[in-house]
Design a protein around this motif. Structure first.
Motif, PDB file in Angstrom:
ATOM      1  N   LYS A  40       2.878 -68.507 109.096  1.00  0.00           N
ATOM      2  CA  LYS A  40       2.256 -68.796 107.889  1.00  0.00           C
ATOM      3  C   LYS A  40       0.804 -68.972 108.402  1.00  0.00           C
ATOM      4  O   LYS A  40      -0.449 -68.431 107.582  1.00  0.00           O
ATOM      5  CB  LYS A  40       2.685 -69.859 107.208  1.00  0.00           C
ATOM      6  CG  LYS A  40       2.050 -70.193 105.659  1.00  0.00           C
ATOM      7  CD  LYS A  40       2.644 -71.208 105.092  1.00  0.00           C
ATOM      8  CE  LYS A  40       2.812 -72.441 105.466  1.00  0.00           C
ATOM      9  NZ  LYS A  40       3.296 -73.478 104.587  1.00  0.00           N
ATOM     10  N   VAL A  41       0.366 -69.806 109.223  1.00  0.00           N
ATOM     11  CA  VAL A  41      -0.811 -70.057 109.803  1.00  0.00           C
ATOM     12  C   VAL A  41      -1.595 -68.672 110.494  1.00  0.00           C
ATOM     13  O   VAL A  41      -2.612 -68.346 110.117  1.00  0.00           O
ATOM     14  CB  VAL A  41      -1.006 -71.199 110.874  1.00  0.00           C
ATOM     15  CG1 VAL A  41      -2.268 -71.361 111.405  1.00  0.00           C
ATOM     16  CG2 VAL A  41      -0.468 -72.513 110.211  1.00  0.00           C
ATOM     17  N   ILE A  42      -0.900 -67.969 111.011  1.00  0.00           N
ATOM     18  CA  ILE A  42      -1.245 -66.871 111.711  1.00  0.00           C
ATOM     19  C   ILE A  42      -1.713 -65.823 110.618  1.00  0.00           C
ATOM     20  O   ILE A  42      -2.628 -65.228 110.639  1.00  0.00           O
ATOM     21  CB  ILE A  42      -0.187 -66.230 112.771  1.00  0.00           C
ATOM     22  CG1 ILE A  42       0.021 -67.082 113.939  1.00  0.00           C
ATOM     23  CG2 ILE A  42      -0.611 -64.768 113.024  1.00  0.00           C
ATOM     24  CD1 ILE A  42       0.997 -66.885 114.847  1.00  0.00           C
ATOM     25  N   ASP A  43      -0.994 -65.549 109.671  1.00  0.00           N
ATOM     26  CA  ASP A  43      -1.267 -64.724 108.526  1.00  0.00           C
ATOM     27  C   ASP A  43      -2.456 -64.952 107.776  1.00  0.00           C
ATOM     28  O   ASP A  43      -3.465 -64.141 107.486  1.00  0.00           O
ATOM     29  CB  ASP A  43      -0.024 -64.598 107.473  1.00  0.00           C
ATOM     30  CG  ASP A  43       1.051 -64.026 108.139  1.00  0.00           C
ATOM     31  OD1 ASP A  43       0.983 -63.299 109.104  1.00  0.00           O
ATOM     32  OD2 ASP A  43       2.479 -64.332 107.410  1.00  0.00           O
ATOM     33  N   GLN A  44      -2.547 -66.407 107.502  1.00  0.00           N
ATOM     34  CA  GLN A  44      -3.704 -66.838 106.835  1.00  0.00           C
ATOM     35  C   GLN A  44      -4.997 -66.842 107.756  1.00  0.00           C
ATOM     36  O   GLN A  44      -6.164 -66.331 107.312  1.00  0.00           O
ATOM     37  CB  GLN A  44      -3.607 -68.544 106.716  1.00  0.00           C
ATOM     38  CG  GLN A  44      -4.834 -68.866 105.583  1.00  0.00           C
ATOM     39  CD  GLN A  44      -4.856 -68.397 104.374  1.00  0.00           C
ATOM     40  OE1 GLN A  44      -3.819 -68.221 103.515  1.00  0.00           O
ATOM     41  NE2 GLN A  44      -5.866 -67.848 103.922  1.00  0.00           N
ATOM     42  N   PHE A  45      -4.810 -66.867 109.208  1.00  0.00           N
ATOM     43  CA  PHE A  45      -6.208 -66.851 110.136  1.00  0.00           C
ATOM     44  C   PHE A  45      -6.420 -65.442 110.078  1.00  0.00           C
ATOM     45  O   PHE A  45      -7.653 -65.033 109.916  1.00  0.00           O
ATOM     46  CB  PHE A  45      -5.634 -67.157 111.343  1.00  0.00           C
ATOM     47  CG  PHE A  45      -6.587 -67.146 112.281  1.00  0.00           C
ATOM     48  CD1 PHE A  45      -7.592 -68.141 112.591  1.00  0.00           C
ATOM     49  CD2 PHE A  45      -6.788 -65.980 113.308  1.00  0.00           C
ATOM     50  CE1 PHE A  45      -8.671 -68.351 113.460  1.00  0.00           C
ATOM     51  CE2 PHE A  45      -7.958 -66.120 114.140  1.00  0.00           C
ATOM     52  CZ  PHE A  45      -8.911 -67.119 114.357  1.00  0.00           C
ATOM     53  N   GLN A  46      -5.745 -64.441 109.914  1.00  0.00           N
ATOM     54  CA  GLN A  46      -5.964 -62.967 109.874  1.00  0.00           C
ATOM     55  C   GLN A  46      -6.625 -62.564 108.583  1.00  0.00           C
ATOM     56  O   GLN A  46      -7.869 -62.020 108.373  1.00  0.00           O
ATOM     57  CB  GLN A  46      -4.687 -62.252 110.217  1.00  0.00           C
ATOM     58  CG  GLN A  46      -4.220 -62.180 111.419  1.00  0.00           C
ATOM     59  CD  GLN A  46      -2.908 -61.343 111.601  1.00  0.00           C
ATOM     60  OE1 GLN A  46      -2.856 -60.343 112.465  1.00  0.00           O
ATOM     61  NE2 GLN A  46      -1.785 -61.459 110.953  1.00  0.00           N
ATOM     62  N   ALA A  47      -6.173 -63.206 107.358  1.00  0.00           N
ATOM     63  CA  ALA A  47      -6.970 -63.036 106.293  1.00  0.00           C
ATOM     64  C   ALA A  47      -8.133 -63.593 105.919  1.00  0.00           C
ATOM     65  O   ALA A  47      -8.996 -62.988 105.409  1.00  0.00           O
ATOM     66  CB  ALA A  47      -6.000 -63.582 104.847  1.00  0.00           C
ATOM     67  N   ASP A  48      -8.396 -64.733 106.905  1.00  0.00           N
ATOM     68  CA  ASP A  48      -9.652 -65.508 106.715  1.00  0.00           C
ATOM     69  C   ASP A  48     -10.655 -64.922 107.557  1.00  0.00           C
ATOM     70  O   ASP A  48     -11.815 -65.116 107.597  1.00  0.00           O
ATOM     71  CB  ASP A  48      -9.472 -66.953 107.115  1.00  0.00           C
ATOM     72  CG  ASP A  48      -8.787 -67.742 105.857  1.00  0.00           C
ATOM     73  OD1 ASP A  48      -8.766 -67.181 104.778  1.00  0.00           O
ATOM     74  OD2 ASP A  48      -8.450 -68.695 106.073  1.00  0.00           O
TER      75      ASP A  48
END
Length: 404
Positions: A40-48
């Protein structure tokens, strides 16, 4: 400059900017799976961070740490890797990873001594990301079968007397003892050593401190436990002892908080979990083990990798991992999240949290596998009665000088 040339230069500049910002991070995750909380953190990091992609590779523990190290030595380092903190000193000495800056305010959120598991000579070499402490599991049905009251022993003498009575009266091993050539044999010994105020190495001076009264007392006690343990302790590591506990063949053993979930229903119903007893020179303690996220050198995007590692280890993200995975809380989450943390007011978790302040980190050595070998040979020596404790400790301390 004509309009066509100007547009060409502008287009070329945009392509160059895109190339600069388009970065692929490679991330090796030890353990064979990527936890949902981390993903979940990795997905959000890529989105940001548009243009940044994270390629995950989940590798089993048996080969994962050597894979990341070998790639770095070959000049093809991964961006970052989740691995045992025991590897950090070796990687740092080889100039394969970069130190990380943990904000002072963030440092204050960690449980006592957790940062010592990633610190060497004043620098942090990774973000702690998984944490375990240990406690003593006792099968009350076996204890009561021996005619004893089922309560936690407070001292080593009480623990030995309980184990001996159980073995004498029931024929069941009083305690499960690790002695196999495996990392958790050393870990089991360190639980007792830290409950007797002993140490292996001073992380600030890099001096070997094993050759001490406290270590000799600990090794002597380990040897005494061998007499009331299962037959042939040198053939057993912790998971095998857990199986014996499940089968009612040992009355007590040391394990982490995940132990309860690995016990069958009958054993769960008749067991208690208590602090590790105190040695004659100390108080109840525990080994503090962390896995951490290390950032490798030479990728050209170390700053982005550090940013991702920090996001994974941040307060709420870390709480999500700890609570969903059943880990000892790595932070004082009362100061991090709004709701009451999962471990507060739960007697089960109390025995894993309370000893943290008196616990000690897994020793950091340049040759961590050699550390394990030396320590295990010392432990096996006392189990097999190949020498007295003082001599075995002195020999081990001398051998460790080569690997610090």
């Amino acid at each position: 400059m004509n309009k066509q040339i100007s547009l060409g230069l502008l287009f070329g500049g945009l392509l160059l900017a895109a190339a600069v910002h388009a970065q692929q991070l490679t991330f090796v995750m030890c353990g064979g799976e990527v936890r949902e909380a981390d993903q979940k953190v990795i997905d959000q990091f890529q989105a940001d961070n548009p243009g940044v992609t994270v390629e995950m590779e989940a590798v089993p523990w048996g080969t994962c740490q050597s894979r990341s190290t070998q790639l770095a030595h070959a000049g093809d380092p991964v961006s970052l890797s989740y691995m045992g903190s025991r590897t950090l000193k070796q990687l740092a000495q080889a100039d394969l990873i970069v130190p990380v800056d943990i904000d002072p305010a963030m440092r204050g959120l960690y449980q006592p001594n957790v940062l010592k598991t990633v610190e060497n000579q004043g620098k942090f070499w990774g973000f702690p990301h998984a944490f375990s402490t240990k406690a003593l599991f006792i099968n009350c049905a076996i204890v009561e079968q021996a005619g004893l009251e089922c309560r936690g022993p407070r001292t080593w003498d009480e623990m030995y007397d309980m184990a001996k009575t159980i073995k004498d009266k029931t024929g069941i091993a009083g305690v499960g003892l690790a002695g196999k050539d495996f990392d958790n044999t050393m870990h089991q010994f360190l639980n007792y050593l830290y409950s007797n105020n002993g140490t292996v190495i001073d992380p600030d001076t890099n001096e070997i401190t094993l050759d001490s009264k406290e270590a000799v007392e600990t090794l002597e006690f380990y040897g005494r436990l061998a007499d009331v343990a299962q037959d042939g302790p040198t053939a057993f590591e912790r998971s095998q002892i857990k199986d014996l506990f499940n089968d009612g063949k040992v009355a007590m053993y040391i394990d982490g908080p995940w132990g309860r979930g690995q016990h069958n229903e009958d054993v769960q119903a008749t067991s208690i979990t208590v602090p590790i007893p105190a040695g004659p020179s100390g108080q109840s303690g525990t080994l503090l083990i962390t896995d951490s996220i290390a950032v490798f050198k030479g990728t050209g995007h170390e700053d982005v990798a550090i940013k991702l590692a920090a996001a994974l280890a941040s307060g709420e993200a870390q709480y999500d991992l700890d609570s969903s995975w059943g880990l000892t809380p790595i932070m004082k989450y009362e100061q991090v999240i709004a709701e009451k943390p999962f471990y507060v007011d739960d007697p089960y978790w109390e025995v894993f949290v309370e000893p943290i302040a008196g616990g000690g980190p897994e020793p950091l050595f340049v040759e961590y596998q050699s550390l394990q070998t030396v320590m295990n040979e010392m432990i096996q020596g006392i189990i097999l009665k190949e020498g007295d404790a003082a001599d075995l400790v002195a020999e081990a301390a001398e051998a460790l000088e080569e690997f610090k």
